[in-house]
Design a protein around this motif. Structure first.
Motif, PDB file in Angstrom:
ATOM      1  N   LEU A 189      -1.040  18.862   5.302  1.00  0.00           N
ATOM      2  CA  LEU A 189      -2.467  18.046   5.050  1.00  0.00           C
ATOM      3  C   LEU A 189      -3.269  17.499   6.001  1.00  0.00           C
ATOM      4  O   LEU A 189      -4.288  17.348   6.126  1.00  0.00           O
ATOM      5  N   ALA A 190      -2.453  16.950   7.010  1.00  0.00           N
ATOM      6  CA  ALA A 190      -3.014  16.319   7.935  1.00  0.00           C
ATOM      7  C   ALA A 190      -1.885  16.036   9.371  1.00  0.00           C
ATOM      8  O   ALA A 190      -0.853  16.169   9.023  1.00  0.00           O
ATOM      9  N   MET A 232      -2.703   8.083   4.837  1.00  0.00           N
ATOM     10  CA  MET A 232      -2.107   8.389   3.698  1.00  0.00           C
ATOM     11  C   MET A 232      -2.803   8.042   2.343  1.00  0.00           C
ATOM     12  O   MET A 232      -2.741   8.531   1.410  1.00  0.00           O
ATOM     13  N   ILE A 233      -3.569   6.868   2.384  1.00  0.00           N
ATOM     14  CA  ILE A 233      -4.439   6.358   1.219  1.00  0.00           C
ATOM     15  C   ILE A 233      -5.516   7.384   0.918  1.00  0.00           C
ATOM     16  O   ILE A 233      -5.778   7.797   0.139  1.00  0.00           O
ATOM     17  N   ASP A 234      -5.979   7.929   2.178  1.00  0.00           N
ATOM     18  CA  ASP A 234      -7.203   8.920   2.111  1.00  0.00           C
ATOM     19  C   ASP A 234      -6.744  10.309   1.717  1.00  0.00           C
ATOM     20  O   ASP A 234      -7.390  10.901   0.584  1.00  0.00           O
ATOM     21  N   LEU A 235      -5.257  10.761   1.826  1.00  0.00           N
ATOM     22  CA  LEU A 235      -5.040  11.992   1.290  1.00  0.00           C
ATOM     23  C   LEU A 235      -4.520  11.745   0.014  1.00  0.00           C
ATOM     24  O   LEU A 235      -4.665  12.722  -0.869  1.00  0.00           O
ATOM     25  N   LEU A 242       1.115   4.443  -3.054  1.00  0.00           N
ATOM     26  CA  LEU A 242       0.964   5.954  -3.086  1.00  0.00           C
ATOM     27  C   LEU A 242       1.571   6.795  -4.431  1.00  0.00           C
ATOM     28  O   LEU A 242       2.418   6.676  -4.700  1.00  0.00           O
ATOM     29  N   LYS A 243       0.539   7.655  -4.635  1.00  0.00           N
ATOM     30  CA  LYS A 243       0.870   8.473  -5.685  1.00  0.00           C
ATOM     31  C   LYS A 243       1.534   9.775  -5.496  1.00  0.00           C
ATOM     32  O   LYS A 243       2.294  10.375  -6.394  1.00  0.00           O
ATOM     33  N   GLY A 244       1.097  10.335  -4.582  1.00  0.00           N
ATOM     34  CA  GLY A 244       1.871  11.756  -4.229  1.00  0.00           C
ATOM     35  C   GLY A 244       3.058  11.517  -3.505  1.00  0.00           C
ATOM     36  O   GLY A 244       3.745  10.751  -3.411  1.00  0.00           O
ATOM     37  N   ASN A 245       3.655  12.642  -3.389  1.00  0.00           N
ATOM     38  CA  ASN A 245       5.262  12.905  -2.640  1.00  0.00           C
ATOM     39  C   ASN A 245       4.871  13.616  -1.379  1.00  0.00           C
ATOM     40  O   ASN A 245       4.397  14.844  -1.347  1.00  0.00           O
ATOM     41  N   TYR A 246       5.507  13.176  -0.343  1.00  0.00           N
ATOM     42  CA  TYR A 246       5.058  13.748   0.775  1.00  0.00           C
ATOM     43  C   TYR A 246       6.231  13.937   1.777  1.00  0.00           C
ATOM     44  O   TYR A 246       7.344  13.210   1.461  1.00  0.00           O
ATOM     45  N   ILE A 247       6.241  14.897   2.898  1.00  0.00           N
ATOM     46  CA  ILE A 247       7.145  14.885   3.797  1.00  0.00           C
ATOM     47  C   ILE A 247       6.559  14.759   5.259  1.00  0.00           C
ATOM     48  O   ILE A 247       5.479  15.397   5.380  1.00  0.00           O
ATOM     49  N   TRP A 248       6.982  13.910   5.930  1.00  0.00           N
ATOM     50  CA  TRP A 248       6.546  13.484   7.350  1.00  0.00           C
ATOM     51  C   TRP A 248       7.408  14.542   8.256  1.00  0.00           C
ATOM     52  O   TRP A 248       8.505  14.046   8.361  1.00  0.00           O
ATOM     53  N   LEU A 249       6.682  15.537   8.798  1.00  0.00           N
ATOM     54  CA  LEU A 249       7.385  16.391   9.826  1.00  0.00           C
ATOM     55  C   LEU A 249       7.131  16.021  11.149  1.00  0.00           C
ATOM     56  O   LEU A 249       5.896  16.068  11.320  1.00  0.00           O
ATOM     57  N   VAL A 250       8.089  15.507  11.989  1.00  0.00           N
ATOM     58  CA  VAL A 250       7.722  14.947  13.078  1.00  0.00           C
ATOM     59  C   VAL A 250       8.299  15.734  14.266  1.00  0.00           C
ATOM     60  O   VAL A 250       9.403  16.102  14.333  1.00  0.00           O
ATOM     61  N   ILE A 251       7.412  16.064  15.058  1.00  0.00           N
ATOM     62  CA  ILE A 251       7.965  16.846  16.369  1.00  0.00           C
ATOM     63  C   ILE A 251       8.017  15.558  17.470  1.00  0.00           C
ATOM     64  O   ILE A 251       7.228  14.876  17.905  1.00  0.00           O
ATOM     65  N   SER A 252       9.557  15.694  18.181  1.00  0.00           N
ATOM     66  CA  SER A 252       9.826  14.664  19.012  1.00  0.00           C
ATOM     67  C   SER A 252      10.938  15.297  20.095  1.00  0.00           C
ATOM     68  O   SER A 252      11.150  16.505  19.998  1.00  0.00           O
ATOM     69  N   LYS A 294       0.902  -1.176  -0.026  1.00  0.00           N
ATOM     70  CA  LYS A 294      -0.015   0.036   0.072  1.00  0.00           C
ATOM     71  C   LYS A 294       0.907   1.261  -0.236  1.00  0.00           C
ATOM     72  O   LYS A 294       0.549   2.238  -0.564  1.00  0.00           O
ATOM     73  N   ILE A 295       1.938   1.202   0.726  1.00  0.00           N
ATOM     74  CA  ILE A 295       2.884   2.461   0.762  1.00  0.00           C
ATOM     75  C   ILE A 295       3.417   2.697  -0.793  1.00  0.00           C
ATOM     76  O   ILE A 295       3.392   3.989  -1.155  1.00  0.00           O
ATOM     77  N   LYS A 296       3.844   1.473  -1.267  1.00  0.00           N
ATOM     78  CA  LYS A 296       4.544   1.884  -2.743  1.00  0.00           C
ATOM     79  C   LYS A 296       3.240   2.176  -3.458  1.00  0.00           C
ATOM     80  O   LYS A 296       3.700   2.595  -4.852  1.00  0.00           O
TER      81      LYS A 296
END
Length: 216
Positions: free
Chosen positions: A145-146, A197-200, A71-81, A67-69
């Protein structure tokens, strides 16, 4: 791009850089964050061991990997940690494994909560600065986006129920929480995030189709 996110990305770290920062600080008996204490350093040390173990043992199941593979969009996951955060130690390795499976569809960048108060205040949980917080950014438009976090549903329910029964989170609750993470093996987190991610991805595709329609 919204200025707060732009500033955060500019000063963000890769997963490898984040791991190195936490390790380097521990050599000086320090933790990340503006406050320093023996307790926080102790938690950071425990988390270092957890992340080392998870980096070696965590796997992305074949169904989620596929399912990850897709995905059609290109994304950045910005994580606060922060390095002292037990939930972050359990979850960042999961995020990283999913990013590796994405084959460059997703890039992960990490910022420290105490260094980015304005950003953190935009993604509070019940008015609290709970971390980790994963912010999904469209790499093409730079728009947020979310967001997801600070815990998957099962872990959140465990802590909520414990608070109702005992009034506060103590070491017993923390032990139970980490036992939940160990048994779950990152599966709930992966399922929740891939569904998001699929919904987005579908929303982005629909918007692109609408733009194509009005272009003619």
């Amino acid at each position: 791009m919204e200025i707060t996110i732009a500033k955060a990305l500019f000063s963000s770290r890769s997963y490898a850089e984040y791991r190195k920062l936490v390790s380097d600080l521990l050599r000086d008996e320090k933790s990340t964050g503006t406050m320093q204490s023996t307790e926080l350093t102790h938690y950071s040390s425990l988390n270092e061991n957890r992340m080392n173990r998870l980096d070696k043992t965590l796997v992305v199941p074949a169904e989620i990997d596929a399912k990850i593979k897709e995905l059609k969009g290109n994304y950045i996951w910005l994580v606060i940690s922060e390095g002292w955060c037990g939930d972050a130690a359990q979850l960042l390795p999961v995020f990283n494994k999913m990013v590796e499976a994405s084959e460059d569809r997703i890039e992960m960048r990490i910022v420290l909560r105490d260094e980015h108060e304005v950003l953190m205040n935009k993604f509070l949980t019940n008015k609290g600065k709970a971390i980790p917080k994963l912010i999904v950014i469209n790499k093409e438009t730079s728009g947020a986006l979310a967001h997801w976090g600070p815990r998957p549903l099962g872990a959140s329910t465990l802590i909520t129920d414990y608070k109702k029964q005992h009034g506060a989170i103590d070491e017993e609750a923390k032990t139970a929480l980490h036992l939940w993470y160990t048994k779950d093996k990152g599966l709930t987190t992966q399922l929740e995030i891939i569904d998001m991610m699929i919904d987005l991805d579908k929303e982005i595709e629909a918007e692109e189709n609408d733009d194509s329609y009005f272009a003619y």
